[in-house]
Design a protein around this motif. Structure first.
Motif, PDB file in Angstrom:
ATOM      1  N   GLY A 115       0.659  -1.191   0.088  1.00  0.00           N
ATOM      2  CA  GLY A 115       0.142  -0.042   0.041  1.00  0.00           C
ATOM      3  C   GLY A 115       0.828   1.338   0.157  1.00  0.00           C
ATOM      4  O   GLY A 115       0.048   2.591  -0.127  1.00  0.00           O
ATOM      5  N   THR A 116       1.996   1.217  -0.058  1.00  0.00           N
ATOM      6  CA  THR A 116       3.051   2.381   0.026  1.00  0.00           C
ATOM      7  C   THR A 116       3.132   3.106  -1.182  1.00  0.00           C
ATOM      8  O   THR A 116       3.596   4.165  -1.249  1.00  0.00           O
ATOM      9  N   ARG A 117       2.989   2.235  -2.526  1.00  0.00           N
ATOM     10  CA  ARG A 117       3.598   3.096  -3.864  1.00  0.00           C
ATOM     11  C   ARG A 117       2.846   2.520  -4.783  1.00  0.00           C
ATOM     12  O   ARG A 117       2.010   1.472  -4.868  1.00  0.00           O
ATOM     13  N   ILE A 118       2.888   3.416  -5.803  1.00  0.00           N
ATOM     14  CA  ILE A 118       2.127   2.992  -7.263  1.00  0.00           C
ATOM     15  C   ILE A 118       3.183   3.022  -8.274  1.00  0.00           C
ATOM     16  O   ILE A 118       4.124   3.919  -8.514  1.00  0.00           O
ATOM     17  N   ALA A 119       3.091   1.878  -8.963  1.00  0.00           N
ATOM     18  CA  ALA A 119       4.012   1.869 -10.286  1.00  0.00           C
ATOM     19  C   ALA A 119       3.512   2.371 -11.232  1.00  0.00           C
ATOM     20  O   ALA A 119       2.018   1.919 -11.348  1.00  0.00           O
ATOM     21  N   PHE A 120       3.963   2.726 -12.315  1.00  0.00           N
ATOM     22  CA  PHE A 120       3.205   3.346 -13.512  1.00  0.00           C
ATOM     23  C   PHE A 120       4.163   3.319 -14.726  1.00  0.00           C
ATOM     24  O   PHE A 120       5.367   3.462 -14.524  1.00  0.00           O
ATOM     25  N   ILE A 121       3.795   3.754 -15.897  1.00  0.00           N
ATOM     26  CA  ILE A 121       4.711   4.027 -17.078  1.00  0.00           C
ATOM     27  C   ILE A 121       4.220   5.567 -17.337  1.00  0.00           C
ATOM     28  O   ILE A 121       3.451   6.105 -17.563  1.00  0.00           O
TER      29      ILE A 121
ATOM     30  N   TRP B 171       7.924   3.747 -13.619  1.00  0.00           N
ATOM     31  CA  TRP B 171       8.577   4.800 -12.263  1.00  0.00           C
ATOM     32  C   TRP B 171       7.479   4.323 -11.254  1.00  0.00           C
ATOM     33  O   TRP B 171       6.600   3.216 -11.281  1.00  0.00           O
ATOM     34  N   THR B 172       7.749   4.741 -10.061  1.00  0.00           N
ATOM     35  CA  THR B 172       6.977   4.617  -8.868  1.00  0.00           C
ATOM     36  C   THR B 172       6.740   5.824  -8.185  1.00  0.00           C
ATOM     37  O   THR B 172       7.709   6.959  -8.236  1.00  0.00           O
ATOM     38  N   MET B 173       5.907   6.081  -7.518  1.00  0.00           N
ATOM     39  CA  MET B 173       5.440   7.188  -6.687  1.00  0.00           C
ATOM     40  C   MET B 173       5.137   6.726  -5.387  1.00  0.00           C
ATOM     41  O   MET B 173       4.008   5.648  -5.051  1.00  0.00           O
ATOM     42  N   ARG B 174       5.526   7.429  -4.211  1.00  0.00           N
ATOM     43  CA  ARG B 174       5.391   7.111  -2.879  1.00  0.00           C
ATOM     44  C   ARG B 174       4.182   7.935  -2.308  1.00  0.00           C
ATOM     45  O   ARG B 174       4.008   8.984  -2.631  1.00  0.00           O
ATOM     46  N   ILE B 175       3.162   7.091  -2.026  1.00  0.00           N
ATOM     47  CA  ILE B 175       1.887   7.605  -1.557  1.00  0.00           C
ATOM     48  C   ILE B 175       1.820   8.565  -0.314  1.00  0.00           C
ATOM     49  O   ILE B 175       1.204   9.678  -0.654  1.00  0.00           O
ATOM     50  N   SER B 176       2.858   8.526   0.474  1.00  0.00           N
ATOM     51  CA  SER B 176       2.777   9.367   1.655  1.00  0.00           C
ATOM     52  C   SER B 176       3.216  10.816   1.402  1.00  0.00           C
ATOM     53  O   SER B 176       2.653  11.658   1.901  1.00  0.00           O
ATOM     54  N   ASP B 177       4.260  11.071   0.335  1.00  0.00           N
ATOM     55  CA  ASP B 177       4.536  12.309   0.256  1.00  0.00           C
ATOM     56  C   ASP B 177       4.639  12.664  -1.281  1.00  0.00           C
ATOM     57  O   ASP B 177       5.050  13.850  -1.874  1.00  0.00           O
ATOM     58  N   GLY B 178       4.218  11.732  -2.292  1.00  0.00           N
ATOM     59  CA  GLY B 178       4.274  12.092  -3.712  1.00  0.00           C
ATOM     60  C   GLY B 178       5.626  11.974  -4.261  1.00  0.00           C
ATOM     61  O   GLY B 178       5.872  12.456  -5.539  1.00  0.00           O
ATOM     62  N   THR B 179       6.511  11.587  -3.715  1.00  0.00           N
ATOM     63  CA  THR B 179       7.884  11.278  -4.226  1.00  0.00           C
ATOM     64  C   THR B 179       7.823  10.280  -5.491  1.00  0.00           C
ATOM     65  O   THR B 179       7.567   9.098  -5.329  1.00  0.00           O
ATOM     66  N   VAL B 180       8.267  10.566  -6.556  1.00  0.00           N
ATOM     67  CA  VAL B 180       8.222   9.798  -7.727  1.00  0.00           C
ATOM     68  C   VAL B 180       9.874   9.507  -7.977  1.00  0.00           C
ATOM     69  O   VAL B 180      11.020  10.042  -7.764  1.00  0.00           O
ATOM     70  N   ALA B 181      10.194   8.075  -8.574  1.00  0.00           N
ATOM     71  CA  ALA B 181      11.392   7.661  -8.826  1.00  0.00           C
ATOM     72  C   ALA B 181      11.393   6.716 -10.230  1.00  0.00           C
ATOM     73  O   ALA B 181      10.412   5.875 -10.395  1.00  0.00           O
TER      74      ALA B 181
END
Length: 290
Positions: A211-217, A223-233
């Motif tokens: 539940g902590t991150r979302i992966a996407f294209i 890429w991934t985004m951390r839900i808690s603060d919106g950080t993308v990697a």
């Protein structure tokens, strides 16, 4: 950067991957990662459901009878007993289907004259969220929204009404819903036909099991985004190919994806993708526990 995203582009990229088209080079292949829990389902040759363990063993076909000629978007239920998918003569005229993990004749869940696709399960495995045009616009993409289909009891209901073109819904372990709208924005559904932007653009989102991150294209990379603060990697960086359909490992440490008809695994924190299957004929990986 704003990303325009629609279903035609989504399936075109997947068809390119199936045919092995695209630039030269590709992913730097290394040794496969250590075996992990779970099993992946995927589509081979556009019309066969297959499974494989993440260590590359126990590859086998799920036998289907009276199945659609083309298969898309297979996804395990949370109980790991059934697989939902979309299918039809092409990517414009698809319906939702349900099949036991051991195979058989798929149960048809929808009956619309146009598009029904990209299903995702709720946590309890009792309903599916999916994208549909409800037959209102024929083969046009405009008017596609996310709907809810109860499988045990209850009425079908429309969830989004702000997307114009909605795609690839995904559920969190708390049943929160994220989807992509016509502007390429990742949006969190708030209920009552409202949603809010998450601050990232992309498509083919997949919520991590923890539940902590979302992966996407985004721009052909994972890429991934951390839900808690919106950080993308950025997870992958492969200019020579387009990645698609990321899916999380059960422990949320790895991701699978498809590219050029091959399947890959990569550490979710980033690194060199590892080849799982290199047939040039595979797509739509979806990972769950064994």
């Amino acid at each position: 950067m704003m990303i325009s995203y629609n279903r035609t582009l989504y399936y075109l990229l997947l068809l390119l991957m199936m045919s092995g088209c695209g630039g030269g080079g590709g992913v730097n292949v290394a040794e496969r990662p250590a075996p992990d829990t779970g099993i992946l389902v995927f589509v081979r040759d556009g019309n066969r459901l297959m499974t494989i363990r993440p260590d590359g063993t126990q590859e086998q076909e799920i036998p289907l009878t009276n199945a659609p000629s083309r298969l898309f978007d297979p996804v395990w239920n949370t109980k790991r007993t059934q697989i939902a998918f979309s299918g039809g003569p092409d990517s414009f005229e698809t319906e939702l289907y349900l099949v036991n993990r051991r195979g058989g004749e798929p149960q048809r869940l929808t009956n619309h004259p146009s598009y029904d696709g990209t299903p995702c399960w709720d946590v309890e495995g009792e309903s599916l969220s999916w994208v549909t045009s409800k037959g209102n616009r024929g083969r046009q993409e405009v008017g596609e929204e996310v709907w809810l289909l109860p499988l045990i009891q209850g009425a079908v209901q429309q969830l989004t009404s702000d997307a114009i073109i909605a795609q690839t819904p995904t559920r969190s372990p708390k049943n929160e819903l994220v989807y992509t709208n016509h502007k390429g924005e990742l949006r969190l559904w708030n209920g009552n036909n409202t949603s809010r932007a998450l601050g990232a653009n992309g498509n083919q989102a997949a919520w991590s099991p923890d539940g902590t991150r979302i992966a996407f294209i985004q721009n052909g990379d994972v890429w991934t985004m951390r839900i808690s603060d919106g950080t993308v990697a950025q997870v992958t960086n492969t200019p020579a190919q387009e990645e698609a359909t990321p899916s999380w490992s059960p422990d949320s440490t790895q991701l699978s994806f498809a590219a050029k008809g091959n399947l890959y695994l990569v550490v979710a924190m980033g690194g060199t993708p590892q080849v799982l299957l290199s047939t040039g004929r595979d797509s739509f990986p979806n990972w769950t526990r064994k």
